[in-house]
Design a protein around this motif. Structure first.
Motif, PDB file in Angstrom:
ATOM      1  N   MET A   1       0.987   5.659  36.175  1.00  0.00           N
ATOM      2  CA  MET A   1       1.400   4.723  35.127  1.00  0.00           C
ATOM      3  C   MET A   1       1.536   5.456  33.796  1.00  0.00           C
ATOM      4  O   MET A   1       0.674   6.242  33.419  1.00  0.00           O
ATOM      5  CB  MET A   1       0.342   3.614  34.999  1.00  0.00           C
ATOM      6  N   LYS A   2       2.630   5.155  33.117  1.00  0.00           N
ATOM      7  CA  LYS A   2       2.844   5.806  31.832  1.00  0.00           C
ATOM      8  C   LYS A   2       2.134   5.007  30.734  1.00  0.00           C
ATOM      9  O   LYS A   2       2.235   3.784  30.687  1.00  0.00           O
ATOM     10  CB  LYS A   2       4.351   5.855  31.534  1.00  0.00           C
ATOM     11  N   ILE A   3       1.387   5.705  29.887  1.00  0.00           N
ATOM     12  CA  ILE A   3       0.674   5.003  28.819  1.00  0.00           C
ATOM     13  C   ILE A   3       1.627   4.730  27.656  1.00  0.00           C
ATOM     14  O   ILE A   3       2.378   5.610  27.230  1.00  0.00           O
ATOM     15  CB  ILE A   3      -0.551   5.832  28.355  1.00  0.00           C
ATOM     16  N   MET A   4       1.605   3.501  27.168  1.00  0.00           N
ATOM     17  CA  MET A   4       2.460   3.103  26.042  1.00  0.00           C
ATOM     18  C   MET A   4       2.029   3.795  24.760  1.00  0.00           C
ATOM     19  O   MET A   4       0.846   3.833  24.443  1.00  0.00           O
ATOM     20  CB  MET A   4       2.336   1.597  25.821  1.00  0.00           C
ATOM     21  N   LYS A   5       3.017   4.308  24.052  1.00  0.00           N
ATOM     22  CA  LYS A   5       2.716   4.866  22.726  1.00  0.00           C
ATOM     23  C   LYS A   5       2.529   3.720  21.734  1.00  0.00           C
ATOM     24  O   LYS A   5       3.260   2.729  21.770  1.00  0.00           O
ATOM     25  CB  LYS A   5       3.869   5.755  22.252  1.00  0.00           C
ATOM     26  N   ARG A   6       1.539   3.867  20.877  1.00  0.00           N
ATOM     27  CA  ARG A   6       1.278   2.832  19.857  1.00  0.00           C
ATOM     28  C   ARG A   6       1.079   3.499  18.497  1.00  0.00           C
ATOM     29  O   ARG A   6       0.601   4.630  18.422  1.00  0.00           O
ATOM     30  CB  ARG A   6       0.049   2.004  20.247  1.00  0.00           C
ATOM     31  N   PRO A   7       1.416   2.808  17.425  1.00  0.00           N
ATOM     32  CA  PRO A   7       1.378   3.435  16.099  1.00  0.00           C
ATOM     33  C   PRO A   7      -0.034   3.502  15.508  1.00  0.00           C
ATOM     34  O   PRO A   7      -0.904   2.704  15.866  1.00  0.00           O
ATOM     35  CB  PRO A   7       2.232   2.491  15.248  1.00  0.00           C
ATOM     36  N   ASN A   8      -0.218   4.450  14.586  1.00  0.00           N
ATOM     37  CA  ASN A   8      -1.428   4.480  13.753  1.00  0.00           C
ATOM     38  C   ASN A   8      -1.099   3.895  12.386  1.00  0.00           C
ATOM     39  O   ASN A   8      -0.071   4.220  11.785  1.00  0.00           O
ATOM     40  CB  ASN A   8      -1.906   5.918  13.558  1.00  0.00           C
ATOM     41  N   ILE A   9      -2.003   3.053  11.899  1.00  0.00           N
ATOM     42  CA  ILE A   9      -1.795   2.327  10.647  1.00  0.00           C
ATOM     43  C   ILE A   9      -2.938   2.608   9.681  1.00  0.00           C
ATOM     44  O   ILE A   9      -4.102   2.547  10.077  1.00  0.00           O
ATOM     45  CB  ILE A   9      -1.739   0.809  10.946  1.00  0.00           C
ATOM     46  N   LEU A  10      -2.602   2.894   8.429  1.00  0.00           N
ATOM     47  CA  LEU A  10      -3.638   3.041   7.401  1.00  0.00           C
ATOM     48  C   LEU A  10      -3.649   1.811   6.497  1.00  0.00           C
ATOM     49  O   LEU A  10      -2.611   1.425   5.955  1.00  0.00           O
ATOM     50  CB  LEU A  10      -3.375   4.297   6.562  1.00  0.00           C
ATOM     51  N   LEU A  11      -4.818   1.199   6.369  1.00  0.00           N
ATOM     52  CA  LEU A  11      -5.018   0.122   5.389  1.00  0.00           C
ATOM     53  C   LEU A  11      -5.867   0.691   4.272  1.00  0.00           C
ATOM     54  O   LEU A  11      -7.018   1.082   4.486  1.00  0.00           O
ATOM     55  CB  LEU A  11      -5.759  -1.068   6.014  1.00  0.00           C
ATOM     56  N   THR A  12      -5.287   0.743   3.060  1.00  0.00           N
ATOM     57  CA  THR A  12      -6.044   1.310   1.953  1.00  0.00           C
ATOM     58  C   THR A  12      -5.940   0.406   0.726  1.00  0.00           C
ATOM     59  O   THR A  12      -5.274  -0.629   0.754  1.00  0.00           O
ATOM     60  CB  THR A  12      -5.599   2.780   1.685  1.00  0.00           C
ATOM     61  N   GLY A  13      -6.632   0.784  -0.340  1.00  0.00           N
ATOM     62  CA  GLY A  13      -6.688  -0.037  -1.549  1.00  0.00           C
ATOM     63  C   GLY A  13      -8.108  -0.064  -2.093  1.00  0.00           C
ATOM     64  O   GLY A  13      -9.063   0.313  -1.399  1.00  0.00           O
ATOM     65  N   THR A  14      -8.223  -0.529  -3.327  1.00  0.00           N
ATOM     66  CA  THR A  14      -9.506  -0.647  -4.030  1.00  0.00           C
ATOM     67  C   THR A  14     -10.521  -1.439  -3.196  1.00  0.00           C
ATOM     68  O   THR A  14     -10.125  -2.375  -2.497  1.00  0.00           O
ATOM     69  CB  THR A  14      -9.246  -1.393  -5.361  1.00  0.00           C
ATOM     70  N   PRO A  15     -11.809  -1.091  -3.273  1.00  0.00           N
ATOM     71  CA  PRO A  15     -12.815  -1.924  -2.601  1.00  0.00           C
ATOM     72  C   PRO A  15     -12.654  -3.395  -2.980  1.00  0.00           C
ATOM     73  O   PRO A  15     -12.404  -3.713  -4.142  1.00  0.00           O
ATOM     74  CB  PRO A  15     -14.144  -1.360  -3.139  1.00  0.00           C
ATOM     75  N   GLY A  16     -12.741  -4.274  -1.993  1.00  0.00           N
ATOM     76  CA  GLY A  16     -12.688  -5.706  -2.244  1.00  0.00           C
ATOM     77  C   GLY A  16     -11.308  -6.338  -2.087  1.00  0.00           C
ATOM     78  O   GLY A  16     -11.176  -7.559  -2.167  1.00  0.00           O
ATOM     79  N   VAL A  17     -10.275  -5.547  -1.842  1.00  0.00           N
ATOM     80  CA  VAL A  17      -8.928  -6.139  -1.743  1.00  0.00           C
ATOM     81  C   VAL A  17      -8.679  -6.843  -0.407  1.00  0.00           C
ATOM     82  O   VAL A  17      -7.709  -7.596  -0.280  1.00  0.00           O
ATOM     83  CB  VAL A  17      -7.796  -5.101  -2.000  1.00  0.00           C
ATOM     84  N   GLY A  18      -9.535  -6.594   0.582  1.00  0.00           N
ATOM     85  CA  GLY A  18      -9.374  -7.323   1.847  1.00  0.00           C
ATOM     86  C   GLY A  18      -8.976  -6.469   3.044  1.00  0.00           C
ATOM     87  O   GLY A  18      -8.480  -6.997   4.043  1.00  0.00           O
ATOM     88  N   LYS A  19      -9.227  -5.184   2.979  1.00  0.00           N
ATOM     89  CA  LYS A  19      -8.856  -4.274   4.069  1.00  0.00           C
ATOM     90  C   LYS A  19      -9.588  -4.606   5.370  1.00  0.00           C
ATOM     91  O   LYS A  19      -8.985  -4.638   6.443  1.00  0.00           O
ATOM     92  CB  LYS A  19      -9.179  -2.811   3.680  1.00  0.00           C
ATOM     93  N   THR A  20     -10.892  -4.837   5.253  1.00  0.00           N
ATOM     94  CA  THR A  20     -11.709  -5.089   6.445  1.00  0.00           C
ATOM     95  C   THR A  20     -11.320  -6.409   7.104  1.00  0.00           C
ATOM     96  O   THR A  20     -11.169  -6.486   8.332  1.00  0.00           O
ATOM     97  CB  THR A  20     -13.203  -5.104   6.060  1.00  0.00           C
TER      98      THR A  20
END
Ligand code: DAT
Length: 174
Positions: A1-20
C-alpha cells in the motif's frame, strides 16, 4: 500500500492568539498530528539556560529541530509555536500567522495570569506584528497567510478554510 503524502503546517503568532485552540481542533478534523513545541520542550527538557528577565527557561532550538526532524520528514504535522525563524524552511508547505485585536489579546493574556512587563511586551509584539514579519523573512512570502482570530466565528472559518486547503493539497500531491 502506498502511503498518502500529507502537508506540514505551521501555526504561529503572539502567545494568546489561538494557535493551540485551532491546532488541536484542526488535528481532530483532519487526522493530522498536532505538536505544541512548548509542551515538547517541557517534556524533553529541551532548554538551554534561563531567561532572568522573563523568568522562564530558554528553548534549545537545535535540540527541538533534531527532535522533530524525522516526524516532519513523514509529513502530516501541525506545528504550534510563537516563533518561527529557527525551523528549517523546507519543513513547511504553508504558514499561518494568527492575528488578534489588541484589546482581545490583552484580556486573554490577563486571563491567563500575565501581568506587568510580560503582558505589555506580548501585546506590543502583536501591535508591531513581530511574528508576521519574522515569518515573512523566514519563508517564501507566498506561503505565509495571516488569519484573524478574534471571535468564535473566526475559529470556524479558519478551520473550514485550512481543512479545505489540506484536502486540495492531498489531491494535488498524490
Ligand atoms: P495560543 O496557543 O496562541 O497561546 P490559545 O489557543 O491558548 O492561544 O488561546 C488563548 C485563549 O483565547 C483561550 O482562552 C481560547 C481563546 N481563543 C482562541 N481562539 C479564539 C477565537 N477565535 N475567538 C475567541 N477566543 C479564542
Amino acid at each position: 500500500m502506498k502511503i498518502m503524502k500529507r502537508p506540514n503546517i505551521l501555526l504561529t503568532g503572539t502567545p494568546g492568539v489561538g494557535k493551540t485552540t485551532l491546532g488541536k481542533e484542526l488535528a481532530q478534523r483532519t487526522g493530522l498530528t498536532y505538536i505544541n513545541v512548548g509542551d515538547l520542550a517541557q517534556e524533553g527538557q529541551l532548554f538551554d539556560g534561563f531567561d532572568d528577565e522573563y523568568q522562564c527557561p530558554v528553548l534549545d532550538e537545535d535540540r527541538v529541530v533534531d527532535e522533530l526532524e524525522d516526524k516532519m520528514g513523514e509529513g502530516g504535522v501541525i506545528v504550534d509555536y510563537h516563533g518561527c525563524d529557527f525551523f528549517p524552511e523546507r519543513w513547511f508547505d504553508i504558514v499561518f500567522v494568527l492575528r488578534t485585536d489588541n484589546t482581545s489579546l490583552y484580556n486573554r493574556l490577563e486571563g491567563r495570569g500575565y501581568t506587568g512587563k510580560k503582558l505589555q511586551d506580548n501585546v506590543q509584539c502583536e501591535i508591531f506584528q513581530t511574528i508576521y514579519e519574522e515569518a515573512m523573512e523566514a519563508y517564501k512570502p507566498e506561503i505565509v497567510h495571516q488569519l484573524p482570530s478574534n471571535e468564535p466565528e473566526d475559529l470556524e472559518r479558519n478551520l473550514d478554510q485550512i481543512s479545505q486547503w489540506i484536502e486540495q493539497w492531498i489531491k494535488d500531491n498524490n
